[in-house]
Scaffold this active site. Structure first.
Site, short mmCIF file in Angstrom:
data_model
loop_
_atom_site.label_atom_id
_atom_site.label_comp_id
_atom_site.label_asym_id
_atom_site.label_seq_id
_atom_site.Cartn_x
_atom_site.Cartn_y
_atom_site.Cartn_z
N THR A 295 0.83 -1.19 0.08
CA THR A 295 0.18 0.23 -0.02
C THR A 295 0.75 1.10 -0.22
O THR A 295 0.66 2.28 -0.69
CB THR A 295 -0.91 0.14 1.26
OG1 THR A 295 -0.32 0.07 2.55
CG2 THR A 295 -1.78 -1.05 1.17
N ASN A 296 2.03 1.15 0.73
CA ASN A 296 2.98 2.31 0.71
C ASN A 296 3.41 2.50 -0.81
O ASN A 296 3.83 3.73 -1.32
CB ASN A 296 3.92 2.23 1.77
CG ASN A 296 3.69 2.59 2.99
OD1 ASN A 296 3.55 3.73 3.30
ND2 ASN A 296 3.41 1.70 3.78
N MET B 30 10.92 -6.33 4.48
CA MET B 30 11.00 -6.87 5.93
C MET B 30 12.36 -7.46 6.10
O MET B 30 12.36 -8.56 6.68
CB MET B 30 9.89 -7.86 6.05
CG MET B 30 8.66 -7.48 6.11
SD MET B 30 8.55 -6.11 7.18
CE MET B 30 6.83 -5.34 6.98
N LEU C 46 18.97 -4.75 6.19
CA LEU C 46 20.35 -4.43 5.30
C LEU C 46 21.62 -4.27 5.99
O LEU C 46 21.38 -3.48 7.17
CB LEU C 46 19.92 -3.26 4.25
CG LEU C 46 19.01 -3.68 3.40
CD1 LEU C 46 18.54 -2.42 2.76
CD2 LEU C 46 19.15 -4.51 2.28
N HIS D 284 8.62 3.61 8.91
CA HIS D 284 8.44 2.44 9.91
C HIS D 284 6.86 3.06 10.92
O HIS D 284 6.79 4.26 11.08
CB HIS D 284 9.31 2.77 10.86
CG HIS D 284 9.33 1.68 12.23
ND1 HIS D 284 9.65 0.53 11.98
CD2 HIS D 284 8.92 2.11 13.33
CE1 HIS D 284 9.28 -0.17 13.06
NE2 HIS D 284 8.84 0.78 13.88
N GLU E 207 23.37 1.85 9.45
CA GLU E 207 23.78 0.62 9.94
C GLU E 207 22.97 0.02 11.05
O GLU E 207 23.01 -1.00 11.46
CB GLU E 207 25.19 0.53 10.13
CG GLU E 207 25.86 1.32 11.39
CD GLU E 207 25.85 2.73 11.01
OE1 GLU E 207 25.73 3.20 9.82
OE2 GLU E 207 26.04 3.74 11.82
N ASP F 111 16.36 0.97 12.03
CA ASP F 111 15.51 2.00 12.51
C ASP F 111 16.31 3.14 13.32
O ASP F 111 15.64 3.96 13.85
CB ASP F 111 14.33 1.56 13.47
CG ASP F 111 13.40 0.68 12.46
OD1 ASP F 111 13.18 0.78 11.22
OD2 ASP F 111 12.96 -0.22 13.06
N GLU G 203 -3.19 5.37 6.89
CA GLU G 203 -4.10 6.41 6.14
C GLU G 203 -3.70 7.50 6.68
O GLU G 203 -3.59 8.83 5.77
CB GLU G 203 -5.61 5.92 6.78
CG GLU G 203 -6.20 5.04 5.82
CD GLU G 203 -7.63 4.57 5.98
OE1 GLU G 203 -8.19 3.97 5.71
OE2 GLU G 203 -8.03 5.44 7.15
N ALA H 100 -0.84 8.91 8.30
CA ALA H 100 0.54 9.06 8.56
C ALA H 100 1.56 8.54 7.27
O ALA H 100 1.93 9.23 6.50
CB ALA H 100 0.97 8.66 9.93
C1 GAR Z 1 3.76 -0.66 6.61
O1 GAR Z 1 3.02 -0.30 7.91
C2 GAR Z 1 5.08 -0.27 7.13
O2 GAR Z 1 5.24 0.91 7.66
C3 GAR Z 1 5.74 -1.38 7.67
O3 GAR Z 1 5.08 -2.70 7.05
C4 GAR Z 1 3.92 -1.98 6.41
C5 GAR Z 1 3.84 -2.57 4.88
O4 GAR Z 1 2.75 -2.27 4.54
N1 GAR Z 1 6.96 -1.52 7.89
C6 GAR Z 1 7.96 -1.94 8.94
O5 GAR Z 1 7.31 -2.44 9.73
C7 GAR Z 1 9.41 -1.98 8.53
N2 GAR Z 1 9.88 -2.04 9.98
P1 GAR Z 1 2.59 -2.08 2.95
O6 GAR Z 1 3.32 -3.48 2.16
O7 GAR Z 1 0.89 -2.29 2.36
O8 GAR Z 1 3.33 -0.89 2.32
#
Ligand code: GAR
Length: 210
Positions: free
Chosen positions: A15-16, A93, A96, A112, A150, A153, A180, A182
């Protein structure tokens, strides 16, 4: 002006990624262009979203490689072959290594789903982040877009936005609202800011040469 070539790295629903595609189509992202979507998961729905938008895709699956080093070498090769200049982690996920990150110093950003430094670092991803926030009982959570260094987060924060937790929230309802209110807003905005900055530093470097 040549736009910055962006790769979006994904693992799931995407979705992002969709928010980034929309922002590019609307001209909100104008200094960058998504040239490649890479997934570590061959079944990620994000790949379909990319294909629907005519964006080239690649799958680099950790399971196909003996170790993280070989996986990252393939990832790097894939990105370099497409001339990628900037990387956006959008629900990617895999953590790196510092070696990988050093190839794209100040050129990788991540979204995040919490207000860093809360509920972040190794083990905090996806729904788990929202489960932890609800378990702790915080009243406000949100999302953060940051540079990737490195430390998981741990890179410099670009944007944050708070989201209020409701009394009857479940991890799922909270996740959706954080997206939605943020994530889908902050990530495209940050992407444009960083691409613009890279264009400027490219111009500065070219001026120095003259
Ligand atoms: C999102 O909420 C993103 O912030 C999170 O995974 C979701 C992916 O959703 N990322 C993390 O937790 C990274 N540490 P999406 O595939 O629908 O964009």
């Amino acid at each position: 002006m040549k736009r910055i070539k962006i790769a979006v790295l994904v693992s799931g629903g995407g979705t992002n990624l969709q928010a980034l595609i929309k922002a590019e189509q609307k001209g909100i992202i104008k200094n960058g262009r998504i040239v490649l979507v890479v997934s570590n998961n061959p079944d990620a729905y994000a790949l379909e979203r990319a294909e629907n938008a005519n964006i080239p895709t690649a799958v680099v699956n950790r399971k196909d490689f003996a170790d993280a080093k070989a996986f990252e070498a393939k990832l790097l090769e894939t990105l370099e072959a497409a001339g990628v200049e900037m990387i956006v982690l959008a629900g990617f996920m895999c953590i790196l290594s510092s070696e990988f990150v050093s190839h794209y110093k100040d050129r990788i950003i991540n979204v995040h789903p919490s207000l860093i430094p809360s509920f972040c670092g190794e083990g905090f991803y996806g729904l788990k982040v929202h489960e932890a926030a609800l378990k702790y009982g915080v009243k406000v959570t949100g999302a953060t877009v940051h540079y990737v260094n490195e430390v998981p987060d741990g890179g410099r924060i670009i944007f944050q936005k708070a989201v209020v937790i409701r009394r009857n929230d479940t991890p799922e309802t909270l996740q959706r609202r954080v997206m939605e209110q943020a994530e889908w807003k902050l990530l495209p905005k940050a992407c444009e800011v960083v691409a613009r900055e890279l264009i400027r530093s490219r111009a500065r470097a070219a001026a120095k040469k003259d």
